[in-house]
Design an enzyme around this catalytic site. Structure first.
Site, PDB file in Angstrom:
ATOM      1  N   ILE A   1      -0.509  -2.885  22.175  1.00  0.00           N
ATOM      2  CA  ILE A   1      -1.505  -3.912  21.907  1.00  0.00           C
ATOM      3  C   ILE A   1      -0.771  -5.231  21.630  1.00  0.00           C
ATOM      4  CG2 ILE A   1      -3.458  -4.614  20.479  1.00  0.00           C
ATOM      5  CD1 ILE A   1      -4.075  -2.052  21.945  1.00  0.00           C
TER       6      ILE A   1
ATOM      7  N   SER B   1      -1.451   6.323  16.584  1.00  0.00           N
ATOM      8  CA  SER B   1      -0.818   5.670  17.730  1.00  0.00           C
ATOM      9  C   SER B   1      -0.777   6.665  18.875  1.00  0.00           C
ATOM     10  CB  SER B   1       0.606   5.244  17.362  1.00  0.00           C
ATOM     11  OG  SER B   1       1.345   4.850  18.506  1.00  0.00           O
TER      12      SER B   1
ATOM     13  N   TYR C   1       8.999   6.191  13.592  1.00  0.00           N
ATOM     14  CA  TYR C   1       7.648   5.746  13.928  1.00  0.00           C
ATOM     15  C   TYR C   1       6.810   6.911  14.463  1.00  0.00           C
ATOM     16  CZ  TYR C   1       3.914   2.875  15.906  1.00  0.00           C
ATOM     17  OH  TYR C   1       2.690   2.325  16.210  1.00  0.00           O
TER      18      TYR C   1
ATOM     19  N   ASN D   1      -4.745   0.664   8.214  1.00  0.00           N
ATOM     20  CA  ASN D   1      -4.165   0.011   9.386  1.00  0.00           C
ATOM     21  C   ASN D   1      -2.722  -0.443   9.187  1.00  0.00           C
ATOM     22  OD1 ASN D   1      -4.298  -1.635  11.967  1.00  0.00           O
ATOM     23  ND2 ASN D   1      -4.020  -3.265  10.467  1.00  0.00           N
TER      24      ASN D   1
ATOM     25  N   ALA E   1       7.312  10.120  14.040  1.00  0.00           N
ATOM     26  CA  ALA E   1       7.104  11.086  12.966  1.00  0.00           C
ATOM     27  C   ALA E   1       5.976  10.645  12.038  1.00  0.00           C
ATOM     28  CB  ALA E   1       8.397  11.280  12.173  1.00  0.00           C
ATOM     29  N   SER E   2       5.985   9.359  11.695  1.00  0.00           N
ATOM     30  CA  SER E   2       4.957   8.848  10.777  1.00  0.00           C
ATOM     31  C   SER E   2       3.574   8.882  11.408  1.00  0.00           C
ATOM     32  CB  SER E   2       5.303   7.427  10.332  1.00  0.00           C
ATOM     33  OG  SER E   2       5.228   6.501  11.407  1.00  0.00           O
ATOM     34  N   LYS E   3       3.483   8.495  12.669  1.00  0.00           N
ATOM     35  CA  LYS E   3       2.176   8.442  13.319  1.00  0.00           C
ATOM     36  C   LYS E   3       1.651   9.826  13.674  1.00  0.00           C
ATOM     37  CE  LYS E   3       1.483   4.001  13.164  1.00  0.00           C
ATOM     38  NZ  LYS E   3       0.368   3.447  12.366  1.00  0.00           N
TER      39      LYS E   3
ATOM     40  N   VAL F   1       0.801  -1.222   0.000  1.00  0.00           N
ATOM     41  CA  VAL F   1       0.000   0.000   0.000  1.00  0.00           C
ATOM     42  C   VAL F   1       0.836   1.275   0.000  1.00  0.00           C
ATOM     43  CG1 VAL F   1      -2.115  -0.995   0.926  1.00  0.00           C
ATOM     44  CG2 VAL F   1      -0.317  -0.244   2.501  1.00  0.00           C
TER      45      VAL F   1
END
Length: 254
Positions: A187, A141, A154, A89, A156-158, A63
């Site tokens: 989780i 997140s 991570y 997701n 930065a992306s979220k 994706v």
């Protein structure tokens, strides 16, 4: 049957939160298209969800690649006729500081976690507008709200997913498309196992350490995140858009 007659597309749908969400959506009457990069995981997921006769379709796709995304959307619409719900997701984590990350690692995390949300939304939204509306839920997140150690790319992306959610919600509110995000704490998913390995801990050791930052006293279950996605995808949240819903056991309340 809160999703009776609706069609959902779930990226990263072969395990973890994505797979649990597919189960919940099917129970609530939806047909579900799940995307992932592994054909073998896809086959197992479809089997676990009850097969094509239960309204489940797997499409192998990266994706973060626009050509794959176009094919994913086209196949889903060809099979089911529409897309009412999109759950963005798909995600990965590389547990490194900024100086430790290579440029390739940075690009990969940003591409999978953030660029994919843009691409899949971009090519799904025209179908939703044509239909008269729809719902998009993004998986951000708690690290899209607060920082964390050894998680530069991570976080930065979220964080990007969080504000992309709000921006798109404003752009498409009058098109009857609601766009929200869940912001999960830890989780119990394959990513959790990967994190434990990254930090050189056993799963039990890592769980014991991580629980300390969750006031509720435990980490979350995939089905708990899935129920939050269901809420945001159903008419129960009909007056909610542009929201970041924390599903984090109190992690960001501290």
């Amino acid at each position: 049957m809160k999703l009776e007659g609706r069609v959902a597309l779930i990226t990263g749908g072969t395990s973890g939160i994505g797979l649990s969400t597919a189960k919940v959506f099917l129970q609530e009457g939806a047909k579900v298209s799940i995307a992932g990069t592994s054909a073998e995981k896809g086959r197992k997921a479809v089997e676990q969800l009850g097969g094509k006769q239960k309204g489940v379709l797997f499409i192998r796709a990266d994706v973060s690649n626009e050509k794959d995304v176009r094919r994913l959307i086209e196949k889903t619409v060809s099979e089911f006729g529409r897309i009412d719900i999109l759950f963005n997701n798909a995600g990965i984590i590389i547990g490194k500081t900024a100086e430790e990350l290579t440029e390739e690692e940075w690009d990969r995390v940003i591409d999978v976690n953030l660029k994919s949300v843009f691409l899949v939304s971009k090519h799904t939204i025209p179908h939703m507008i044509f239909q008269g509306g729809g719902v998009i839920v993004n998986n951000s997140s708690c690290n899209g709200i607060v920082g964390d150690y050894s998680a530069s790319a991570y976080c930065a992306s979220k964080g990007g997913v969080a504000l992309l959610t709000k921006a798109m919600a404003l752009d498409y509110a009058k098109k009857n498309i609601r766009i929200n995000a869940i912001c999960c704490g830890e989780i119990e998913t394959p990513m959790f196992l990967q994190e434990a390995c990254t930090f050189g801990m056993s799963v039990d050791q890592y769980r014991e350490e991580i629980v300390k930052s969750h006031p509720i006293g435990r980490i979350g279950k995939p089905e708990e995140a899935a129920k939050a996605v269901l809420f945001l995808s159903s008419d129960d949240s009909s007056f909610i858009t542009g929201t970041l819903l924390s599903v984090d056991g109190g992690y960001t309340a501290v």
